[in-house]
Design an enzyme around this catalytic site. Structure first.
Site, PDB file in Angstrom:
ATOM      1  N   ARG A 101       0.817  -1.217   0.000  1.00 58.68           N
ATOM      2  CA  ARG A 101       0.000   0.000   0.000  1.00 58.68           C
ATOM      3  C   ARG A 101       0.851   1.268   0.000  1.00 58.68           C
ATOM      4  O   ARG A 101       0.507   2.240  -0.673  1.00 58.68           O
ATOM      5  CB  ARG A 101      -0.948  -0.016   1.208  1.00 58.68           C
ATOM      6  CG  ARG A 101      -1.872   1.190   1.334  1.00 58.68           C
ATOM      7  CD  ARG A 101      -2.533   1.596   0.030  1.00 58.68           C
ATOM      8  NE  ARG A 101      -3.193   0.503  -0.659  1.00 58.68           N
ATOM      9  CZ  ARG A 101      -3.558   0.548  -1.944  1.00 58.68           C
ATOM     10  NH1 ARG A 101      -3.291   1.628  -2.670  1.00 58.68           N
ATOM     11  NH2 ARG A 101      -4.151  -0.483  -2.498  1.00 58.68           N
ATOM     12  N   LYS A 136       1.672  24.546  -2.520  1.00 57.14           N
ATOM     13  CA  LYS A 136       0.325  24.002  -2.306  1.00 57.14           C
ATOM     14  C   LYS A 136       0.395  22.480  -2.417  1.00 57.14           C
ATOM     15  O   LYS A 136      -0.064  21.871  -3.375  1.00 57.14           O
ATOM     16  CB  LYS A 136      -0.656  24.595  -3.310  1.00 57.14           C
ATOM     17  CG  LYS A 136      -0.825  26.108  -3.153  1.00 57.14           C
ATOM     18  CD  LYS A 136      -1.715  26.693  -4.228  1.00 57.14           C
ATOM     19  CE  LYS A 136      -1.822  28.201  -4.082  1.00 57.14           C
ATOM     20  NZ  LYS A 136      -2.625  28.818  -5.162  1.00 57.14           N
ATOM     21  N   LYS A 168       4.181  38.162  -0.793  1.00 62.30           N
ATOM     22  CA  LYS A 168       2.852  38.036  -1.403  1.00 62.30           C
ATOM     23  C   LYS A 168       1.980  39.223  -0.986  1.00 62.30           C
ATOM     24  O   LYS A 168       2.397  40.079  -0.207  1.00 62.30           O
ATOM     25  CB  LYS A 168       2.227  36.709  -0.964  1.00 62.30           C
ATOM     26  CG  LYS A 168       3.059  35.487  -1.322  1.00 62.30           C
ATOM     27  CD  LYS A 168       2.775  35.005  -2.711  1.00 62.30           C
ATOM     28  CE  LYS A 168       1.410  34.376  -2.786  1.00 62.30           C
ATOM     29  NZ  LYS A 168       1.222  33.562  -3.986  1.00 62.30           N
ATOM     30  N   GLU A 201       5.042  39.881  -5.342  1.00 62.58           N
ATOM     31  CA  GLU A 201       3.797  39.764  -6.091  1.00 62.58           C
ATOM     32  C   GLU A 201       3.268  41.146  -6.466  1.00 62.58           C
ATOM     33  O   GLU A 201       3.301  42.083  -5.664  1.00 62.58           O
ATOM     34  CB  GLU A 201       2.755  39.022  -5.244  1.00 62.58           C
ATOM     35  CG  GLU A 201       1.400  38.878  -5.914  1.00 62.58           C
ATOM     36  CD  GLU A 201       0.409  38.142  -5.029  1.00 62.58           C
ATOM     37  OE1 GLU A 201      -0.682  38.670  -4.798  1.00 62.58           O
ATOM     38  OE2 GLU A 201       0.754  37.025  -4.564  1.00 62.58           O
ATOM     39  N   ASP A 223       0.306  38.457 -10.738  1.00 62.76           N
ATOM     40  CA  ASP A 223      -0.721  37.595 -10.150  1.00 62.76           C
ATOM     41  C   ASP A 223      -2.121  37.926 -10.660  1.00 62.76           C
ATOM     42  O   ASP A 223      -2.571  39.079 -10.591  1.00 62.76           O
ATOM     43  CB  ASP A 223      -0.692  37.734  -8.624  1.00 62.76           C
ATOM     44  CG  ASP A 223      -1.594  36.716  -7.948  1.00 62.76           C
ATOM     45  OD1 ASP A 223      -1.387  35.514  -8.162  1.00 62.76           O
ATOM     46  OD2 ASP A 223      -2.521  37.131  -7.229  1.00 62.76           O
TER      47      ASP A 223
END
Length: 292
Positions: A101, A136, A168, A201, A223
């Site tokens: 697994r 992410k 950011k 950004e 962005d």
């Protein structure tokens, strides 16, 4: 392997993974399978895509049982189709069952990521833009997800918060604006004696101009801009800094984004919106002999 994949990082991952999955013991296998039973199993590919994680699978098998014999029939990054066999593992049947697994969980997800990466890369191959991943990722699985992006032909962005400065929108807002954020960052890096790249950004052409007026960065992120605005931004920047497009980019718009002239395109969906590849481990007819 990538530079973030090393013996220590793999060891920690495997220890945690086996502790999570086996705990005090694989009671099903211990109860049903004779301790010395030998066997073999094929890794069966059940859909088309890009295979990833074969080298990792070999590492997993050998970590649990060094006596397992693993024969790879394919290489990471190869295109595959349903019916292909990725590897053959032979040895104690109990060891094969206990590792099955973990091997499949890793390979299915890694192959899904590598497949998606190649698909998007192929769409922009006629441009100079490079495809990047993001942070992410799945907690405690980032190392393997970024490895899969690299296998699929993408480039890894920063690995974590410690290896690059990325200012950011929230950082900028809390800092009091673009100029203050950049100047504070330089003061911090000087105080700490750090040499890290700085990316910032921007959300409009006005913000791009403010970065140009302030200076002191390495990469300007564009962005959630439409491709036409990105093209204008690229012309404004005029090669002074690298450019990265980000925000809501997928197969429907990545070509027009790449054709705007940006250097990099970051796509979070490479790691957080992929479908795992269908792969299974199939036991061959059991061996009549047992291990000594």
């Amino acid at each position: 392997m990538q530079d973030y994949i090393n013996q220590e990082s793999l060891q920690k991952f495997l220890q945690a993974s086996f502790l999570e999955d086996i705990g005090e013991g694989d009671h099903t296998t211990l109860a049903a399978v004779p301790a010395g039973q030998l066997g073999s199993a094929n890794l069966l590919i059940k859909e088309a895509g890009v295979i990833a994680g074969l080298e990792l699978a070999k590492t997993i098998f050998h970590y649990h049982d060094p006596d397992l014999q693993v024969r790879l029939f394919l290489k990471d990054g190869q295109s595959v189709k349903a019916g292909d066999i990725g590897l053959l593992v032979s040895g104690k049947a109990a060891s094969i069952l206990t590792t099955e697994r973990l091997v499949l969980n890793c390979m299915q997800r890694m192959s899904g990521i590598a497949t998606k990466t190649k698909e998007l890369n192929d769409l922009i191959a006629h441009t100079g833009a490079k495809l990047l991943d993001t942070r992410k990722t799945t907690p405690n699985f980032r190392m393997l997800e970024k490895w899969a992006v690299a296998i699929g032909g993408g480039k890894n962005h920063r690995f974590a918060l410690y290896d690059m400065i990325m200012l950011k929108d929230n950082h900028i807002d809390f800092a009091g604006g673009i100029s203050k954020a950049i100047k504070s960052t330089h003061a911090y890096l000087k105080k700490k004696g750090l040499h890290l790249k700085i990316e910032i950004e921007t959300r409009s052409l006005e913000e791009v101009q403010e970065v140009l007026d302030t200076g002191g960065v390495d990469i300007i992120m564009l962005d959630n801009m439409d491709p036409q605005t990105m093209e204008k931004a690229v012309k404004m920047i005029a090669g002074q800094y690298d450019t990265e497009a980000s925000g809501g980019i997928d197969e429907t718009n990545i070509v027009s984004v790449a054709e705007s002239g940006v250097d990099y395109i970051s796509v979070g969906a490479l790691t957080h919106q992929v479908k795992s590849m269908d792969i299974s481990l199939k036991a061959l007819r059991k061996h009549p002999q047992t291990a000594s």
